[in-house]
Design an enzyme around this catalytic site. Structure first.
Site, PDB file in Angstrom:
ATOM      1  N   CYS A   7      11.336 -15.592   9.583  1.00  0.00           N
ATOM      2  CA  CYS A   7      10.696 -16.871   9.931  1.00  0.00           C
ATOM      3  C   CYS A   7      10.499 -17.718   8.675  1.00  0.00           C
ATOM      4  CB  CYS A   7       9.364 -16.638  10.640  1.00  0.00           C
ATOM      5  SG  CYS A   7       9.535 -16.191  12.384  1.00  0.00           S
ATOM      6  N   ASN A  87      19.566  -2.924  15.040  1.00  0.00           N
ATOM      7  CA  ASN A  87      18.747  -1.732  14.813  1.00  0.00           C
ATOM      8  C   ASN A  87      17.383  -1.957  15.463  1.00  0.00           C
ATOM      9  OD1 ASN A  87      20.650  -0.314  13.202  1.00  0.00           O
ATOM     10  ND2 ASN A  87      20.106  -1.598  11.446  1.00  0.00           N
ATOM     11  N   HIS A 100      17.915  -9.470  14.610  1.00  0.00           N
ATOM     12  CA  HIS A 100      19.068  -9.977  13.880  1.00  0.00           C
ATOM     13  C   HIS A 100      20.245  -9.090  14.217  1.00  0.00           C
ATOM     14  CE1 HIS A 100      16.681  -7.175  11.493  1.00  0.00           C
ATOM     15  NE2 HIS A 100      17.825  -6.715  11.000  1.00  0.00           N
TER      16      HIS A 100
HETATM   17  P1  AMP Z   1      17.369  -3.917   9.597  1.00  0.00           P
HETATM   18  O1  AMP Z   1      17.272  -2.689   8.760  1.00  0.00           O
HETATM   19  O2  AMP Z   1      18.313  -3.806  10.760  1.00  0.00           O
HETATM   20  O3  AMP Z   1      16.001  -4.432  10.002  1.00  0.00           O
HETATM   21  O4  AMP Z   1      18.066  -4.999   8.665  1.00  0.00           O
HETATM   22  C1  AMP Z   1      17.384  -5.803   7.755  1.00  0.00           C
HETATM   23  C2  AMP Z   1      18.411  -6.318   6.806  1.00  0.00           C
HETATM   24  O5  AMP Z   1      17.890  -7.443   6.127  1.00  0.00           O
HETATM   25  C3  AMP Z   1      18.819  -5.301   5.737  1.00  0.00           C
HETATM   26  O6  AMP Z   1      20.229  -5.056   5.848  1.00  0.00           O
HETATM   27  C4  AMP Z   1      18.449  -5.980   4.426  1.00  0.00           C
HETATM   28  O7  AMP Z   1      19.382  -5.739   3.403  1.00  0.00           O
HETATM   29  C5  AMP Z   1      18.410  -7.436   4.823  1.00  0.00           C
HETATM   30  N1  AMP Z   1      17.537  -8.279   4.036  1.00  0.00           N
HETATM   31  C6  AMP Z   1      16.281  -8.023   3.618  1.00  0.00           C
HETATM   32  N2  AMP Z   1      15.783  -9.073   2.940  1.00  0.00           N
HETATM   33  C7  AMP Z   1      16.743 -10.020   2.924  1.00  0.00           C
HETATM   34  C8  AMP Z   1      16.848 -11.342   2.383  1.00  0.00           C
HETATM   35  N3  AMP Z   1      15.840 -11.900   1.681  1.00  0.00           N
HETATM   36  N4  AMP Z   1      17.999 -12.026   2.557  1.00  0.00           N
HETATM   37  C9  AMP Z   1      19.030 -11.470   3.238  1.00  0.00           C
HETATM   38  N5  AMP Z   1      18.991 -10.235   3.789  1.00  0.00           N
HETATM   39  C10 AMP Z   1      17.870  -9.522   3.626  1.00  0.00           C
HETATM   40 ZN    ZN Z   2      10.116 -14.004  12.599  1.00  0.00          ZN
END
Ligand code: AMP
Ligand code: ZN
Length: 114
Positions: A7, A87, A100
């Protein structure tokens, strides 16, 4: 959602360089890529996990998958193949609680996943 990383990115409070955005979605590169192409397709609407989806979100989720397919095609991976993943919660390793869709491509992706 004041405490939600995605967000904050959507609100412009944390800088990001979107690969794509429209009125409902934003697409960013994953900060810790697990494949040559690893992007996150994120709805502007805050939904914590798939467990919180409602029927009202059906079109939104469909548009996330169609955007993933379009991006895979744009990057030349439509024929080779790619993976799209949500996930959900602890066992799947969810770390950001704003849904996402991961799009991964550019290397063979093992199955079953780890
Ligand atoms: P999940 O583990 O499915 O919740 O995926 C979260 C993803 O967000 C992970 O693959 C992280 O590497 C990615 N992530 C975390 N912080 C950031 C950020 N600031 N910009 C882009 N990706 C991010
Ligand atoms: Zn959010």
């Amino acid at each position: 959602m004041t405490d939600c990383l995605f967000c904050k990115i959507i609100a412009g409070q944390i800088p990001a360089a979107p690969l794509y955005q429209d009125e409902t979605l934003i697409v960013i590169k994953d900060i810790n890529p697990q494949a040559p192409l690893h992007v996150l397709i994120i709805p502007r609407k805050h939904i914590a996990s798939l467990n919180e989806l409602s029927a009202d979100d059906d079109a939104l989720v469909g548009s996330m998958f169609r955007r993933g397919a379009a991006l895979a095609r744009e990057h030349g991976y439509d024929e080779r193949g790619y993976r799209t993943v949500f996930n959900t919660n602890r066992d799947a390793g969810q770390t950001v609680f704003h849904i996402h869709l991961h799009l991964l491509a550019g290397r063979p992706l093992a199955w079953p996943p780890g």
